[in-house]
Design an enzyme around this catalytic site. Sequence first.
Site, PDB file in Angstrom:
ATOM      1  N   GLU A  51      34.077  36.020  44.837  1.00 48.75           N
ATOM      2  CA  GLU A  51      35.209  36.245  43.919  1.00 48.75           C
ATOM      3  C   GLU A  51      36.546  35.992  44.596  1.00 48.75           C
ATOM      4  OE1 GLU A  51      34.567  39.821  40.758  1.00 48.75           O
ATOM      5  OE2 GLU A  51      34.423  40.420  42.829  1.00 48.75           O
TER       6      GLU A  51
ATOM      7  N   ASN B 204      45.809  38.184  22.485  1.00 49.64           N
ATOM      8  CA  ASN B 204      44.635  38.290  23.361  1.00 49.64           C
ATOM      9  C   ASN B 204      43.412  38.181  22.471  1.00 49.64           C
ATOM     10  OD1 ASN B 204      46.334  38.874  25.444  1.00 49.64           O
ATOM     11  ND2 ASN B 204      45.686  41.008  25.670  1.00 49.64           N
ATOM     12  N   GLY B 205      42.370  37.527  22.959  1.00 50.82           N
ATOM     13  CA  GLY B 205      41.158  37.407  22.157  1.00 50.82           C
ATOM     14  C   GLY B 205      40.897  35.952  21.810  1.00 50.82           C
TER      15      GLY B 205
ATOM     16  N   LYS C 201      31.521  40.045  45.831  1.00 56.38           N
ATOM     17  CA  LYS C 201      32.869  40.313  46.367  1.00 56.38           C
ATOM     18  C   LYS C 201      33.360  39.095  47.145  1.00 56.38           C
ATOM     19  CE  LYS C 201      33.933  42.849  44.502  1.00 56.38           C
ATOM     20  NZ  LYS C 201      33.308  43.511  43.451  1.00 56.38           N
TER      21      LYS C 201
ATOM     22  N   HIS D  37      11.165  32.639  49.112  1.00 54.49           N
ATOM     23  CA  HIS D  37      10.783  31.765  48.005  1.00 54.49           C
ATOM     24  C   HIS D  37      11.916  30.820  47.610  1.00 54.49           C
ATOM     25  CE1 HIS D  37       7.160  34.106  47.706  1.00 54.49           C
ATOM     26  NE2 HIS D  37       7.908  35.206  47.765  1.00 54.49           N
TER      27      HIS D  37
ATOM     28  N   GLU E 100      26.211  42.786  45.216  1.00 56.52           N
ATOM     29  CA  GLU E 100      27.625  43.154  45.131  1.00 56.52           C
ATOM     30  C   GLU E 100      28.407  42.571  46.319  1.00 56.52           C
ATOM     31  OE1 GLU E 100      29.462  44.176  42.911  1.00 56.52           O
ATOM     32  OE2 GLU E 100      31.201  45.086  43.839  1.00 56.52           O
TER      33      GLU E 100
ATOM     34  N   LYS F 299      40.663  40.672  35.342  1.00 50.00           N
ATOM     35  CA  LYS F 299      40.181  42.029  35.570  1.00 50.00           C
ATOM     36  C   LYS F 299      39.302  42.517  34.430  1.00 50.00           C
ATOM     37  CE  LYS F 299      39.965  45.953  37.633  1.00 50.00           C
ATOM     38  NZ  LYS F 299      38.952  45.921  38.706  1.00 50.00           N
TER      39      LYS F 299
ATOM     40  N   ARG G  38      45.561  40.894  34.866  1.00 50.57           N
ATOM     41  CA  ARG G  38      44.656  40.598  33.752  1.00 50.57           C
ATOM     42  C   ARG G  38      44.565  39.113  33.438  1.00 50.57           C
ATOM     43  NH1 ARG G  38      43.864  45.412  30.425  1.00 50.57           N
ATOM     44  NH2 ARG G  38      43.015  43.984  28.915  1.00 50.57           N
TER      45      ARG G  38
ATOM     46  N   TRP H 235      45.281  34.178  30.425  1.00 51.38           N
ATOM     47  CA  TRP H 235      44.048  33.749  31.092  1.00 51.38           C
ATOM     48  C   TRP H 235      43.415  32.799  30.090  1.00 51.38           C
ATOM     49  CZ3 TRP H 235      38.760  33.819  30.250  1.00 51.38           C
ATOM     50  CH2 TRP H 235      37.952  33.663  31.382  1.00 51.38           C
TER      51      TRP H 235
ATOM     52  N   CYS I 219      44.321  38.394  29.810  1.00 48.89           N
ATOM     53  CA  CYS I 219      45.620  38.211  29.179  1.00 48.89           C
ATOM     54  C   CYS I 219      46.306  39.578  29.065  1.00 48.89           C
ATOM     55  CB  CYS I 219      45.571  37.605  27.800  1.00 48.89           C
ATOM     56  SG  CYS I 219      44.866  35.977  27.736  1.00 48.89           S
TER      57      CYS I 219
HETATM   58  C1  G6P Z   1      35.286  41.137  35.314  1.00 47.24           C
HETATM   59  C2  G6P Z   1      35.868  41.696  36.595  1.00 47.24           C
HETATM   60  C3  G6P Z   1      34.753  42.361  37.401  1.00 47.24           C
HETATM   61  C4  G6P Z   1      34.065  43.433  36.568  1.00 47.24           C
HETATM   62  C5  G6P Z   1      33.536  42.846  35.252  1.00 47.24           C
HETATM   63  C6  G6P Z   1      33.069  43.942  34.311  1.00 47.24           C
HETATM   64  O1  G6P Z   1      34.431  40.078  35.596  1.00 47.24           O
HETATM   65  O2  G6P Z   1      36.465  40.676  37.354  1.00 47.24           O
HETATM   66  O3  G6P Z   1      35.322  42.971  38.548  1.00 47.24           O
HETATM   67  O4  G6P Z   1      33.009  43.974  37.288  1.00 47.24           O
HETATM   68  O5  G6P Z   1      34.588  42.151  34.581  1.00 47.24           O
HETATM   69  O6  G6P Z   1      34.162  44.740  33.968  1.00 47.24           O
HETATM   70  P1  G6P Z   1      34.084  46.212  33.417  1.00 47.24           P
HETATM   71  O7  G6P Z   1      35.521  46.609  33.170  1.00 47.24           O
HETATM   72  O8  G6P Z   1      33.289  46.148  32.158  1.00 47.24           O
HETATM   73  O9  G6P Z   1      33.435  47.049  34.445  1.00 47.24           O
END
Ligand code: G6P
Length: 608
Positions: free
Chosen positions: A488, A100-101, A485, A504, A481, A603, A27, A74, A2
């Site tokens: 996502e 937000n929150g 990616k 396994h 990772e 984000k 965000r 969000w 948000c």
């Molecule tokens: C969200 C983002 C990810 C990020 C994660 C942790 O899920 O989409 O890209 O890795 O938060 O965020 P931070 O700001 O704590 O690294």
Amino acid sequence: MCGIVGYIGHKNAVDVLLNGIKRLEYRGYDSSGIAFIEDGILKCEKAVGKIAELEKKLDGNNFDTHTGIVHTRWATHGAPTMENAHPHLDCHNEIAVVHNGIIENYDYLKLKLEREGHAFKSETDTEVLAHLIEKYFTGNLEMAVMEALKEVEGTYGIAVISVKDPKKIVAARRGSPLVLGIGNQEYFITSDISASLVHTRDVVYLDDNELAILTLDHYETKTMQNIPTYKKVEEVLWNIDMIEKGGYEHFMLKEIHEQPEALRNAMRGRIEGDRGLVKLGGLISCEKELREAKRIVVVACGTSWHAGLVGEYMLEELTRIPVEVEYASEFRYRNPVVEEGTVVIAISQSGETADTLAAMREARHKGAKLLSICNVVGSTIAREADCGIYLHIGPEIGVASTKAFTAQITVLYLFTLYMMHLKYPNNPLPYDMIKIILSMPDKIQAILTKEEEIVELARIYKDSENALYLGRGYNYPVALEGALKLKEISYIHAEGYPAAEMKHGPIALINKDMPVVFIATKDSVYGKVLSNIAEVKSRGGRLIAIATEGDDQIREKVDHVFYIPRTSDCLTPILSVIPLQLMAYHMAVMRGCDVDKPRNLAKSVTVE
Ligand code: G6P
């Protein structure tokens, strides 16, 4: 998660608010809304979908307003609909709130307020705030906000306006970041500095349980008990170019390409090459505890957690200090053992992730020393830690984290060297270990120049519905990772696994439609990975290998090879992840996905 912008000043508030909120769209972007005061009337407009939808609704109107708030959402409570979009209003459309929150006791508050005659229009937790403020309003908005917040459990960053006390914005924070921007006869309240950066670099960070009151000619900050607080005005070092796309189609692509420079910035001033020493100024106050550290626990989420895993392998290998990496959300609630001598490292790009923050607070409560690795200067995690290291890589806007990952590994490597020196001061650091990290930016650059090869691979595999990423040792976190990616941003189901563990379970999934990406660089487990490749090949999987330049042997064992430059084992992830970032990006673009704003993600996740 948000975004909030509030503005009071001499400019047209609607223009300023819309331009500001667009910068925060990364965000959260399932709906948006604006409220402002014009001719003594509170006006509110909302739209479902991206901010462009809200803009369309406001287009063509010549508003004359100097006070307003805007929000991009969000969803947490209630679907992304018009009714649930912020701002939320009281019964008489006189008070508007953006939030937000999460208000944890909203069920109870809503029931109580309904019994008292308040009529609710949405399913959100936020709406209770508007009605609570209405209930306590007796002529002064900040007093009503203070009273209302006394009843609230949970987290919030809020901005509130009212036609009944029209020349101000009241903002309050507990657990969700808010920054006050101080311009020339104008003030901003934003959940992220990038929203006000075009107007000012002077900011005041609100602390938890603090309130800000913004009027046309001044601002003040207070505690929730109405006691004034005196805050330092800080200068933001990011400039506006850093938050624009700079000619790239997406922020994600720009940030992938920024990695060589990002890593140079993360290392700048921190290496004394001639003496083979690493200087980390932000750790000075914790030097004693670090020297005596018996155990390190890393807490993080998402990509930062993957970087933490690489850090674990490095730190254990090179300093022999036991390290554990925990999902922050698990650490927080499982009553972990934190014995004397434990140092907890919170890794977070944004510095605002609620789970990571909660884990840190749990660790503090149990007596741990807290170190943070963050990118956003002045973020809550950075401020709450006892000491820390910033990445210094400029803002990361693309929701899928890229440059933060490689910079986090870089900083973890510097930290490892720093710890080696602290622990064993009489053993000089081998200069090679310094030289090799300094060579990483050029090596990344060399990989980026081969982007076309990745585009070709993406073309071949873009219609896949599943993908498997496998790696061992330092490349196991890279497999995780790479898979993260891809899922996502392209919505292809992808799994990352330790290559040997594949036997396994995941091996059952392998067929001719399943691309299997092996990170098979020439490291200490290379021979083992080759065996795993053979296991997949004999079951008909389509094989892509990320291999070390000069490894001709691997060519005949797989369908495609992408070569990366040779480096030390522990720094390989910085290189091997680059083709995987590019592959996810290009596959997603070819599938028509909005890579900077992937479905359902945010984000910065500021709710637990
Ligand atoms: C969200 C983002 C990810 C990020 C994660 C942790 O899920 O989409 O890209 O890795 O938060 O965020 P931070 O700001 O704590 O690294």
